[in-house]
Design a protein around this motif. Structure first.
Motif, PDB file in Angstrom:
ATOM      1  N   ALA A  40       0.824  -1.207   0.000  1.00 40.29           N
ATOM      2  CA  ALA A  40       0.000   0.000   0.000  1.00 40.29           C
ATOM      3  C   ALA A  40       0.860   1.259   0.000  1.00 40.29           C
ATOM      4  O   ALA A  40       0.574   2.219  -0.732  1.00 40.29           O
ATOM      5  CB  ALA A  40      -0.930  -0.010   1.208  1.00 40.29           C
ATOM      6  N   TRP A  41       1.912   1.262   0.794  1.00 38.65           N
ATOM      7  CA  TRP A  41       2.740   2.464   0.876  1.00 38.65           C
ATOM      8  C   TRP A  41       3.589   2.647  -0.362  1.00 38.65           C
ATOM      9  O   TRP A  41       3.821   3.774  -0.796  1.00 38.65           O
ATOM     10  CB  TRP A  41       3.604   2.405   2.133  1.00 38.65           C
ATOM     11  CG  TRP A  41       2.807   2.628   3.391  1.00 38.65           C
ATOM     12  CD1 TRP A  41       1.436   2.683   3.498  1.00 38.65           C
ATOM     13  CD2 TRP A  41       3.309   2.836   4.706  1.00 38.65           C
ATOM     14  NE1 TRP A  41       1.058   2.890   4.799  1.00 38.65           N
ATOM     15  CE2 TRP A  41       2.182   2.995   5.570  1.00 38.65           C
ATOM     16  CE3 TRP A  41       4.573   2.890   5.254  1.00 38.65           C
ATOM     17  CZ2 TRP A  41       2.314   3.212   6.946  1.00 38.65           C
ATOM     18  CZ3 TRP A  41       4.718   3.100   6.624  1.00 38.65           C
ATOM     19  CH2 TRP A  41       3.599   3.268   7.449  1.00 38.65           C
ATOM     20  N   ARG A  42       4.037   1.561  -0.972  1.00 39.35           N
ATOM     21  CA  ARG A  42       4.804   1.698  -2.213  1.00 39.35           C
ATOM     22  C   ARG A  42       3.905   2.226  -3.334  1.00 39.35           C
ATOM     23  O   ARG A  42       4.323   3.073  -4.135  1.00 39.35           O
ATOM     24  CB  ARG A  42       5.441   0.366  -2.589  1.00 39.35           C
ATOM     25  CG  ARG A  42       6.526   0.495  -3.657  1.00 39.35           C
ATOM     26  CD  ARG A  42       7.323  -0.793  -3.801  1.00 39.35           C
ATOM     27  NE  ARG A  42       8.321  -0.680  -4.842  1.00 39.35           N
ATOM     28  CZ  ARG A  42       9.549  -0.196  -4.682  1.00 39.35           C
ATOM     29  NH1 ARG A  42       9.931   0.247  -3.498  1.00 39.35           N
ATOM     30  NH2 ARG A  42      10.399  -0.137  -5.698  1.00 39.35           N
ATOM     31  N   GLU A  43       2.682   1.741  -3.380  1.00 36.90           N
ATOM     32  CA  GLU A  43       1.739   2.238  -4.380  1.00 36.90           C
ATOM     33  C   GLU A  43       1.414   3.716  -4.161  1.00 36.90           C
ATOM     34  O   GLU A  43       1.091   4.442  -5.109  1.00 36.90           O
ATOM     35  CB  GLU A  43       0.447   1.419  -4.335  1.00 36.90           C
ATOM     36  CG  GLU A  43       0.603   0.009  -4.886  1.00 36.90           C
ATOM     37  CD  GLU A  43      -0.639  -0.836  -4.702  1.00 36.90           C
ATOM     38  OE1 GLU A  43      -1.641  -0.305  -4.160  1.00 36.90           O
ATOM     39  OE2 GLU A  43      -0.605  -2.026  -5.081  1.00 36.90           O
ATOM     40  N   ALA A  44       1.526   4.178  -2.921  1.00 33.67           N
ATOM     41  CA  ALA A  44       1.279   5.581  -2.603  1.00 33.67           C
ATOM     42  C   ALA A  44       2.501   6.459  -2.871  1.00 33.67           C
ATOM     43  O   ALA A  44       2.460   7.668  -2.616  1.00 33.67           O
ATOM     44  CB  ALA A  44       0.863   5.711  -1.145  1.00 33.67           C
ATOM     45  N   GLY A  45       3.569   5.862  -3.370  1.00 37.06           N
ATOM     46  CA  GLY A  45       4.766   6.615  -3.693  1.00 37.06           C
ATOM     47  C   GLY A  45       5.692   6.861  -2.529  1.00 37.06           C
ATOM     48  O   GLY A  45       6.551   7.751  -2.590  1.00 37.06           O
ATOM     49  N   LEU A  46       5.559   6.080  -1.473  1.00 35.85           N
ATOM     50  CA  LEU A  46       6.422   6.231  -0.305  1.00 35.85           C
ATOM     51  C   LEU A  46       7.670   5.367  -0.446  1.00 35.85           C
ATOM     52  O   LEU A  46       7.628   4.292  -1.065  1.00 35.85           O
ATOM     53  CB  LEU A  46       5.654   5.858   0.961  1.00 35.85           C
ATOM     54  CG  LEU A  46       4.533   6.825   1.331  1.00 35.85           C
ATOM     55  CD1 LEU A  46       3.604   6.213   2.373  1.00 35.85           C
ATOM     56  CD2 LEU A  46       5.103   8.144   1.841  1.00 35.85           C
ATOM     57  N   PRO A  47       8.792   5.819   0.144  1.00 34.72           N
ATOM     58  CA  PRO A  47      10.051   5.076   0.020  1.00 34.72           C
ATOM     59  C   PRO A  47      10.119   3.893   0.974  1.00 34.72           C
ATOM     60  O   PRO A  47      10.592   4.004   2.104  1.00 34.72           O
ATOM     61  CB  PRO A  47      11.110   6.135   0.349  1.00 34.72           C
ATOM     62  CG  PRO A  47      10.405   7.085   1.278  1.00 34.72           C
ATOM     63  CD  PRO A  47       8.978   7.116   0.837  1.00 34.72           C
TER      64      PRO A  47
ATOM     65  N   VAL B 197      -4.211   9.687  11.363  1.00 29.65           N
ATOM     66  CA  VAL B 197      -3.404   9.482  10.170  1.00 29.65           C
ATOM     67  C   VAL B 197      -2.869   8.050  10.205  1.00 29.65           C
ATOM     68  O   VAL B 197      -3.040   7.327  11.200  1.00 29.65           O
ATOM     69  CB  VAL B 197      -2.209  10.465  10.112  1.00 29.65           C
ATOM     70  CG1 VAL B 197      -2.683  11.907   9.930  1.00 29.65           C
ATOM     71  CG2 VAL B 197      -1.337  10.329  11.361  1.00 29.65           C
ATOM     72  N   ALA B 198      -2.215   7.643   9.128  1.00 27.58           N
ATOM     73  CA  ALA B 198      -1.479   6.378   9.161  1.00 27.58           C
ATOM     74  C   ALA B 198      -0.253   6.570  10.051  1.00 27.58           C
ATOM     75  O   ALA B 198       0.543   7.492   9.841  1.00 27.58           O
ATOM     76  CB  ALA B 198      -1.054   5.965   7.763  1.00 27.58           C
ATOM     77  N   VAL B 199      -0.100   5.701  11.038  1.00 26.24           N
ATOM     78  CA  VAL B 199       0.973   5.808  12.039  1.00 26.24           C
ATOM     79  C   VAL B 199       1.941   4.647  11.859  1.00 26.24           C
ATOM     80  O   VAL B 199       1.544   3.480  11.924  1.00 26.24           O
ATOM     81  CB  VAL B 199       0.386   5.790  13.472  1.00 26.24           C
ATOM     82  CG1 VAL B 199       1.496   5.771  14.510  1.00 26.24           C
ATOM     83  CG2 VAL B 199      -0.523   6.991  13.686  1.00 26.24           C
TER      84      VAL B 199
ATOM     85  N   ALA C 231      -0.006   8.147   2.943  1.00 25.53           N
ATOM     86  CA  ALA C 231      -0.298   6.764   3.327  1.00 25.53           C
ATOM     87  C   ALA C 231      -1.782   6.562   3.575  1.00 25.53           C
ATOM     88  O   ALA C 231      -2.396   7.299   4.357  1.00 25.53           O
ATOM     89  CB  ALA C 231       0.500   6.385   4.573  1.00 25.53           C
ATOM     90  N   PRO C 232      -2.384   5.556   2.947  1.00 29.39           N
ATOM     91  CA  PRO C 232      -3.813   5.288   3.193  1.00 29.39           C
ATOM     92  C   PRO C 232      -4.026   4.690   4.574  1.00 29.39           C
ATOM     93  O   PRO C 232      -3.191   3.940   5.089  1.00 29.39           O
ATOM     94  CB  PRO C 232      -4.160   4.283   2.097  1.00 29.39           C
ATOM     95  CG  PRO C 232      -2.866   3.597   1.775  1.00 29.39           C
ATOM     96  CD  PRO C 232      -1.801   4.627   1.965  1.00 29.39           C
ATOM     97  N   ARG C 233      -5.145   5.038   5.191  1.00 25.92           N
ATOM     98  CA  ARG C 233      -5.512   4.454   6.478  1.00 25.92           C
ATOM     99  C   ARG C 233      -6.364   3.208   6.308  1.00 25.92           C
ATOM    100  O   ARG C 233      -6.515   2.411   7.244  1.00 25.92           O
ATOM    101  CB  ARG C 233      -6.276   5.484   7.306  1.00 25.92           C
ATOM    102  CG  ARG C 233      -5.436   6.667   7.744  1.00 25.92           C
ATOM    103  CD  ARG C 233      -6.276   7.899   8.068  1.00 25.92           C
ATOM    104  NE  ARG C 233      -7.318   7.598   9.022  1.00 25.92           N
ATOM    105  CZ  ARG C 233      -8.382   8.366   9.233  1.00 25.92           C
ATOM    106  NH1 ARG C 233      -8.541   9.470   8.520  1.00 25.92           N
ATOM    107  NH2 ARG C 233      -9.280   8.047  10.126  1.00 25.92           N
ATOM    108  N   THR C 234      -6.902   3.012   5.124  1.00 22.50           N
ATOM    109  CA  THR C 234      -7.778   1.871   4.871  1.00 22.50           C
ATOM    110  C   THR C 234      -7.047   0.562   5.153  1.00 22.50           C
ATOM    111  O   THR C 234      -5.932   0.336   4.689  1.00 22.50           O
ATOM    112  CB  THR C 234      -8.245   1.877   3.401  1.00 22.50           C
ATOM    113  OG1 THR C 234      -8.855   3.131   3.120  1.00 22.50           O
ATOM    114  CG2 THR C 234      -9.215   0.744   3.136  1.00 22.50           C
TER     115      THR C 234
END
Length: 352
Positions: free
Chosen positions: A74-81, A192-194, A138-141
């Motif tokens: 999920a985080w990689r798809e959101a563009g996070l490192p 938020v996503a924690v 980051a999505p919270r879902t």
């Protein structure tokens, strides 16, 4: 028994990696890269001319790797490192990941992070910029909710493991009301996503930027949690003025990009951040004692005085916690220092 289990796990990892890469597992170069406070271990895998990989060994009877995989995707798809996931085998408990190297942010800090060094401050600013990106993207879902029950279980680690089992003392009479107030404050914050362990040890410097690791415990929770995880973590005890400046810069940025309502003033946000830091410090004091007493990892005890200092710093500005603060000074601190002295341990990471 533990050594025999690790030997068996390494042999199984070799067979698994060999099958994955059509190679003789016994001939593959596989070396321990890092341990973990949990039962996870990380190995570096060499693959000839190809880039090295990291293999996470998460014994399936001890660790559930599914949350890690879900968050990584999920985080990689959101563009996070976050590291690329090459393969996950939940039955065996082995995950093959992109190798981010050997430079966590804490190794870039001066004097174990305690010196007043401008380079250290720049590193923390870089980390806080990454945190802002994480909270925006980051999505919270799908994340577990950081609800009252979980916050309470974490707080209860302190009286259960630190007070009763390590020190043999009871919590003060004000403990139930203080516990309730800490939970109430956490639940009142924007969500938020924690990451849940956003500390310098879990931020890797790689390819010119910081990367996120060890995010398997991510939750949908309070805005200030990761902020204080970093600023009141295991590698730095900031002077009050520096801490206040970081907190206020975060508040202003969060208001600017919509994570925080512009009605939340300096004092209110500082109150919530300090109480969140107190909750986390109490949890860490309990966890570090559990790691010592249950998991035979005594090195964590040397960090207890630093988190006691974080706890004192967090509660000191707020009169509602005066009774707990006084008890920390009169009862808890002396008992802790006596126990550390009895064990021949010296405090680590507490600034003069």
């Amino acid at each position: 028994m533990a050594d025999a289990r690790q030997t068996d796990r390494l042999a199984a990892l070799r067979r698994w990696a060999g099958a994955r890469h059509a190679a003789d597992g016994e001939r593959l170069r596989i070396e321990l890269a890092a341990g973990d406070a949990s039962f996870r271990r990380y190995y570096r895998l060499w693959l000839g001319d190809a880039p090295t990989r990291i293999v996470m060994d998460a014994p399936p009877d001890k660790e559930d790797s599914r949350p890690f995989v879900a968050v990584a995707k999920a985080w990689r798809e959101a563009g996070l490192p976050v590291p690329a996931l090459h393969h996950a085998d939940f039955d065996s408990g082995f995950l093959e990941l992109e190798d981010l190297g050997d430079t966590p942010l804490h190794l870039c800090l001066t004097d174990d992070g305690l010196a007043n060094d401008a380079g250290d401050d720049d590193a923390y600013r870089e980390a806080l910029a990454l945190l802002a990106t994480l909270q925006r993207r980051a999505p919270r879902t799908g994340l577990p909710t950081y609800a009252a029950a979980l916050l309470g279980r974490e707080l209860d680690l302190y009286p259960d493991w630190c007070l009763a089992r390590l020190l043999g003392i009871a919590p003060p009479p004000c403990w139930p009301s203080a516990r309730a107030r800490l939970i109430e404050s956490a639940l009142s914050q924007p969500r938020v996503a924690v990451h849940r362990d956003f500390d310098a040890m879990n931020l890797m410097r790689h390819a010119g930027q910081l990367w996120l690791i060890d995010f398997q415990d991510a939750v949908d929770g309070p805005l200030s949690y990761d902020l204080v995880s970093l600023l009141r973590g295991r590698y730095r005890r900031f002077a009050e003025a520096d801490y206040a400046a970081f907190i206020e810069a975060f508040r202003r940025e969060a208001i600017k990009d919509g994570r925080l309502a512009d009605t939340i003033g300096i004092t209110t946000f500082r109150y919530h951040a300090d109480l969140m830091a107190a909750q986390r410090s109490l949890k860490v004091l309990g966890i570090f004692c559990r790691l010592t007493l249950r998991d035979a990892k005594p090195g964590y005890l040397q960090r207890l005085p630093l988190f006691l200092a974080h706890l004192r710093d967090s509660l000191a500005p707020w009169p509602a916690f005066g009774e707990l603060s006084a008890w920390l000074d009169s009862d808890f601190a002396p008992a802790l220092h006596r126990e550390l002295a009895r064990r021949g341990l010296q405090a680590r990471g507490v600034a003069p």
